[in-house]
Design a protein around this motif. Structure first.
Motif, PDB file in Angstrom:
ATOM      1  N   ALA A   3     123.575 -30.503  94.146  1.00 31.22           N
ATOM      2  CA  ALA A   3     123.753 -31.275  92.917  1.00 31.22           C
ATOM      3  C   ALA A   3     122.842 -30.764  91.810  1.00 31.22           C
ATOM      4  O   ALA A   3     123.246 -30.662  90.655  1.00 31.22           O
ATOM      5  CB  ALA A   3     123.467 -32.755  93.185  1.00 31.22           C
ATOM      6  N   LEU A   6     123.864 -27.616  89.841  1.00 26.96           N
ATOM      7  CA  LEU A   6     124.885 -27.786  88.806  1.00 26.96           C
ATOM      8  C   LEU A   6     124.265 -27.853  87.415  1.00 26.96           C
ATOM      9  O   LEU A   6     124.916 -27.569  86.421  1.00 26.96           O
ATOM     10  CB  LEU A   6     125.664 -29.088  89.025  1.00 26.96           C
ATOM     11  N   GLU A  25     132.333 -26.087  86.237  1.00 27.75           N
ATOM     12  CA  GLU A  25     131.527 -26.922  87.132  1.00 27.75           C
ATOM     13  C   GLU A  25     132.162 -28.295  87.301  1.00 27.75           C
ATOM     14  O   GLU A  25     132.180 -28.843  88.402  1.00 27.75           O
ATOM     15  CB  GLU A  25     130.108 -27.072  86.588  1.00 27.75           C
ATOM     16  N   ASN A  28     135.207 -27.800  89.642  1.00 25.43           N
ATOM     17  CA  ASN A  28     134.875 -27.439  91.022  1.00 25.43           C
ATOM     18  C   ASN A  28     134.003 -28.455  91.740  1.00 25.43           C
ATOM     19  O   ASN A  28     133.937 -28.438  92.975  1.00 25.43           O
ATOM     20  CB  ASN A  28     134.176 -26.080  91.059  1.00 25.43           C
ATOM     21  N   ASN A  29     133.315 -29.318  91.008  1.00 32.65           N
ATOM     22  CA  ASN A  29     132.351 -30.247  91.620  1.00 32.65           C
ATOM     23  C   ASN A  29     132.562 -31.676  91.138  1.00 32.65           C
ATOM     24  O   ASN A  29     131.610 -32.439  91.004  1.00 32.65           O
ATOM     25  CB  ASN A  29     130.926 -29.787  91.292  1.00 32.65           C
ATOM     26  N   ASP A  32     130.898 -34.678  93.160  1.00 34.83           N
ATOM     27  CA  ASP A  32     129.457 -34.799  92.973  1.00 34.83           C
ATOM     28  C   ASP A  32     129.134 -35.327  91.578  1.00 34.83           C
ATOM     29  O   ASP A  32     128.263 -36.184  91.417  1.00 34.83           O
ATOM     30  CB  ASP A  32     128.792 -33.444  93.194  1.00 34.83           C
TER      31      ASP A  32
END
Length: 64
Positions: A3, A6, A25, A28-29, A32
């Protein structure tokens, strides 16, 4: 990817300090980032290094 990895940088943007994240980001995340939003963190989303939006929590983080 953790985390904290990022985090691209911090910047002052209206509502205090927000984490700057790229469009990639966010894509893709997203799980999170949603968790971090729920915890009260705000984000500035960039595309090609240019700020294009802001993600802010709907409510204050809960006291723990």
């Amino acid at each position: 990817m953790s985390a904290r990895s990022l985090l691209v940088s911090h910047m002052r943007y209206g509502r205090g300090v927000s984490s700057e994240i790229s469009q990639r980001e966010l894509r893709n995340n997203s799980g999170d980032i949603m968790r971090r939003l729920d915890e009260g963190e705000a984000f500035i989303v960039t595309r090609n290094g240019v700020p294009v939006g802001e993600l802010v929590p709907m409510r204050r983080p809960s006291a723990r």
